[in-house]
Design an enzyme around this catalytic site. Structure first.
Site, PDB file in Angstrom:
ATOM      1  N   ARG A   1       0.828  -1.216   0.000  1.00  0.00           N
ATOM      2  CA  ARG A   1       0.000   0.000   0.000  1.00  0.00           C
ATOM      3  C   ARG A   1       0.858   1.260   0.000  1.00  0.00           C
ATOM      4  NH1 ARG A   1      -3.470  -0.504   5.025  1.00  0.00           N
ATOM      5  NH2 ARG A   1      -1.545  -1.487   5.695  1.00  0.00           N
TER       6      ARG A   1
ATOM      7  N   ASN B   1      -6.398  -2.646   1.889  1.00  0.00           N
ATOM      8  CA  ASN B   1      -6.399  -4.101   1.999  1.00  0.00           C
ATOM      9  C   ASN B   1      -7.835  -4.599   1.995  1.00  0.00           C
ATOM     10  OD1 ASN B   1      -3.628  -4.379   2.190  1.00  0.00           O
ATOM     11  ND2 ASN B   1      -3.596  -4.405   4.410  1.00  0.00           N
TER      12      ASN B   1
END
Length: 89
Positions: A18, A36
């Protein structure tokens, strides 16, 4: 301008994916978010100039050093007008 929603599958959680995506978005002037998903995938919702977005998509498919991308599903969706790129929790 173009907006895509990507679902990235593989070893993409717990490897800095990320943060990698956020940095690449910043470098390419992409707006949107990354998060996520409960099943172990990562979702990227991104919009920007078509050329920069194409570069960004390739970078997302590559991922950071510790990641392993098995699949990347990409769908074009209507523009939203994000103001920045962020990690969504």
């Amino acid at each position: 301008m173009r907006r895509v929603r990507m679902i990235i599958c593989g070893r993409v959680q717990g490897v800095g994916y990320r943060y990698y995506v956020q940095e690449k978005a910043k470098q390419n002037g992409i707006k949107g978010y990354v998060r996520n998903l409960p099943g172990g995938e990562v979702e990227v919702d991104a919009e920007g100039d078509r050329n920069e977005l194409s570069t960004f998509i390739l970078q997302c498919k590559e991922g950071p050093h510790l990641s392993e991308i098995n699949n990347c599903y990409i769908h074009d969706i209507p523009l939203y007008g994000f103001e920045h790129f962020y990690i969504k929790h």
